[in-house]
Design a protein around this motif. Structure first.
Motif, short mmCIF file in Angstrom:
data_model
loop_
_atom_site.label_atom_id
_atom_site.label_comp_id
_atom_site.label_asym_id
_atom_site.label_seq_id
_atom_site.Cartn_x
_atom_site.Cartn_y
_atom_site.Cartn_z
N GLY A 90 0.96 -1.30 -0.44
CA GLY A 90 -0.20 0.22 -0.24
C GLY A 90 1.09 1.50 0.17
O GLY A 90 0.49 1.92 0.87
N ALA A 91 1.76 0.55 -0.70
CA ALA A 91 2.86 2.23 -0.46
C ALA A 91 2.79 3.54 -1.76
O ALA A 91 3.03 2.46 -2.89
CB ALA A 91 4.25 1.50 -0.52
N PRO A 92 3.40 4.34 -1.69
CA PRO A 92 3.65 4.95 -3.06
C PRO A 92 4.44 5.09 -3.60
O PRO A 92 5.62 4.57 -2.95
CB PRO A 92 2.93 6.49 -3.16
CG PRO A 92 3.31 6.38 -1.11
CD PRO A 92 2.96 4.78 -0.95
N LEU A 93 4.43 5.26 -4.79
CA LEU A 93 5.66 5.31 -5.77
C LEU A 93 6.89 5.66 -5.27
O LEU A 93 8.52 5.15 -4.94
CB LEU A 93 6.02 6.00 -7.03
CG LEU A 93 6.84 6.12 -8.19
CD1 LEU A 93 6.91 4.40 -8.12
CD2 LEU A 93 6.81 7.16 -9.72
N GLU A 94 6.99 7.30 -4.16
CA GLU A 94 8.34 8.13 -3.67
C GLU A 94 8.43 6.68 -2.01
O GLU A 94 9.52 7.15 -1.27
CB GLU A 94 7.57 9.36 -3.40
CG GLU A 94 7.10 9.17 -2.05
CD GLU A 94 5.26 9.43 -2.67
OE1 GLU A 94 4.39 10.05 -2.01
OE2 GLU A 94 5.46 9.39 -3.87
N ASP A 95 7.80 5.41 -2.00
CA ASP A 95 8.00 5.10 -1.02
C ASP A 95 7.79 3.15 -0.57
O ASP A 95 7.78 3.00 0.05
CB ASP A 95 7.20 5.43 0.41
CG ASP A 95 6.78 4.67 2.00
OD1 ASP A 95 8.46 5.01 2.30
OD2 ASP A 95 5.85 4.46 2.56
N ARG A 96 8.98 3.20 -1.87
CA ARG A 96 8.94 1.90 -1.95
C ARG A 96 9.99 1.35 -1.65
O ARG A 96 10.01 0.07 -2.74
CB ARG A 96 8.21 1.47 -3.49
CG ARG A 96 6.77 1.51 -3.39
CD ARG A 96 6.74 1.81 -5.49
NE ARG A 96 5.21 1.73 -5.11
CZ ARG A 96 4.26 2.04 -6.47
NH1 ARG A 96 5.15 1.42 -7.46
NH2 ARG A 96 3.27 2.47 -6.51
N LEU A 97 11.09 1.74 -1.61
CA LEU A 97 12.66 1.94 -0.92
C LEU A 97 12.72 0.42 -0.45
O LEU A 97 13.05 -1.10 -0.76
CB LEU A 97 13.16 2.53 -0.96
CG LEU A 97 15.54 2.52 -0.85
CD1 LEU A 97 15.14 1.52 -1.43
CD2 LEU A 97 15.80 3.49 0.24
N HIS A 98 12.14 0.76 1.08
CA HIS A 98 12.40 -0.76 1.52
C HIS A 98 11.73 -1.90 1.05
O HIS A 98 12.15 -3.14 1.78
CB HIS A 98 11.59 -0.54 2.78
CG HIS A 98 12.60 0.66 3.64
ND1 HIS A 98 11.85 1.95 3.13
CD2 HIS A 98 13.25 1.11 4.60
CE1 HIS A 98 12.19 2.81 4.63
NE2 HIS A 98 13.33 2.18 4.78
#
Length: 296
Positions: free
Chosen positions: A239-247
Motif C-alpha cells: 500500500g505504498a506510493p511510488l516514493e515510498d517503495r525502497l524498503h
C-alpha cells in the motif's frame, strides 16, 4: 552448458569482464526519456544523465542500463528517435568509462545495431524477443542479450486479467526458448541472461509468486536478472506510493539474491549494493569489511 542451459562453471561474460557465480551485480537505471515512471524525466537532459552515470559508478554499479523509451504506454517513439536518445550517449559513457558494462534497454534491432556500434556490451530486451533480429545483432557485435518474459504482450502494453496455470512454468518456457534462440543465432552462452520481468504480463500475486519461486529459474543454469525497483507489485503489496517503495524493493532484492539472482536492475544503487553485500556475507561468500570484535 548443462542440460538446461547456462555456462560451464557459471561465469558470466559482459564486456571486458568475466564475473564468477557468486558476484551479485548492480545494474543502474539511466533513463534518456522525458516521461519515465519513477524519475519523471530527471535524466532527460544529457548532462544530467551523465551526472547520474558518474554517481552510480561511484556508488558501486557494475552495469548501467540506458533506456530511450519508457515501458508504459505513452507517446510513440520511433526507432530513429530512440537511436537519437541513446547511441551518442552510449558513446559518451564509453569514452568516460572504458571498462564499465554498458547495457541498453531496447527491443528493436535497428537500435541495437547503433548502440552496439557506439560501445554497448549488453542488449536488455524487455519485451520477450518480439524482434527476432535483435539476437542476430547481439551475435554480430559479440554483445550480451537479456531474454525476458513478457507473456506475449506487445511492447509498451499493460497486463489485463492475465492468468497462468503455473506462472513460473510459463516464465521458464518462454525465457529458455529465447535463450536457445539467442545461442542458435550466435550469441555466446556466457553472454545470455534470463529475466522473469516482474509486473510485465503479471499481476501482483503473480509477481510475488515468481519472486518466491526464483530458484526454479536459477536452477536452469542461466544467470538471472531481476528488475524489482519501485515496481507496482511492491507498491500494491505494501500500500505504498511510488516514493515510498525502497524498503519493499530491498526486501524483494534480498529474497532474490538469496535464491541466486545475479543482476539487479535498480534506481537506488548504494542501498542495493549494501543489501547485496550483506546477503553475500551471510551466505559466506564475502568476508566482512572489518571484524574489530574478534576473529571468526
Amino acid at each position: 552448458m548443462d542440460e538446461h542451459g547456462g555456462t560451464d562453471g557459471g561465469h558470466l561474460e559482459l564486456g571486458r569482464h568475466r564475473f564468477p557465480p557468486t558476484a551479485r551485480l548492480v545494474m543502474a537505471i539511466v533513463n534518456r526519456t522525458p516521461d519515465s515512471f519513477y524519475d519523471r524525466g530527471a535524466t532527460w537532459d544529457e548532462s544530467a544523465a551523465l551526472d547520474r552515470v558518474h554517481a552510480v559508478v561511484a556508488d558501486g554499479a557494475e552495469i548501467v542500463d540506458i533506456g530511450g523509451v519508457k515501458a508504459a504506454p505513452g507517446e510513440e517513439v520511433s526507432a530513429t528517435e530512440e537511436i537519437r536518445r541513446t547511441s551518442s550517449f552510449v558513446a559518451d559513457v564509453r569514452a568516460a568509462y572504458p571498462d564499465l558494462v554498458i547495457s541498453v534497454d531496447t527491443w528493436r534491432h535497428e537500435v541495437g545495431k547503433e548502440v552496439c556500434a557506439a560501445g554497448a556490451d549488453l542488449l536488455n530486451d524487455s519485451w520477450g524477443g518480439v524482434d527476432e533480429r535483435l539476437a542476430e545483432v547481439a551475435a554480430a557485435f559479440d554483445a550480451g542479450l537479456v531474454c525476458t518474459h513478457a507473456g506475449g504482450l506487445a511492447p509498451r502494453t499493460r497486463p489485463h486479467r492475465v492468468a497462468y496455470d503455473d506462472v513460473m512454468g510459463d516464465v521458464l518456457d518462454r525465457t529458455l526458448a529465447l535463450a536457445a534462440r539467442a545461442v542458435a543465432a550466435g550469441v555466446r552462452p556466457s553472454r545470455v541472461v534470463i529475466d522473469p520481468a516482474h509486473d510485465f504480463a503479471k499481476n501482483t500475486w503473480q509477481s510475488l509468486r515468481v519472486t518466491r519461486e526464483l530458484d526454479r529459474m536459477v536452477d536452469t543454469g542461466w544467470p538471472v536478472l531481476v528488475s524489482l525497483s519501485n515496481k507496482d507489485f511492491v507498491g500494491e503489496t505494501l500500500g505504498a506510493p511510488l516514493e515510498d517503495r525502497l524498503h519493499g524493493s530491498l526486501a524483494a532484492t534480498s529474497v532474490c539474491a538469496w535464491l541466486g539472482a545475479r543482476i539487479f536492475r535498480v534506481h537506488h544503487v548504494r542501498e542495493t549494493r549494501m543489501t547485496l553485500d550483506m546477503v553475500s556475507s551471510i551466505r559466506g561468500e564475502r568476508p566482512p569489511t572489518q571484524t574489530v570484535r574478534g576473529l571468526a
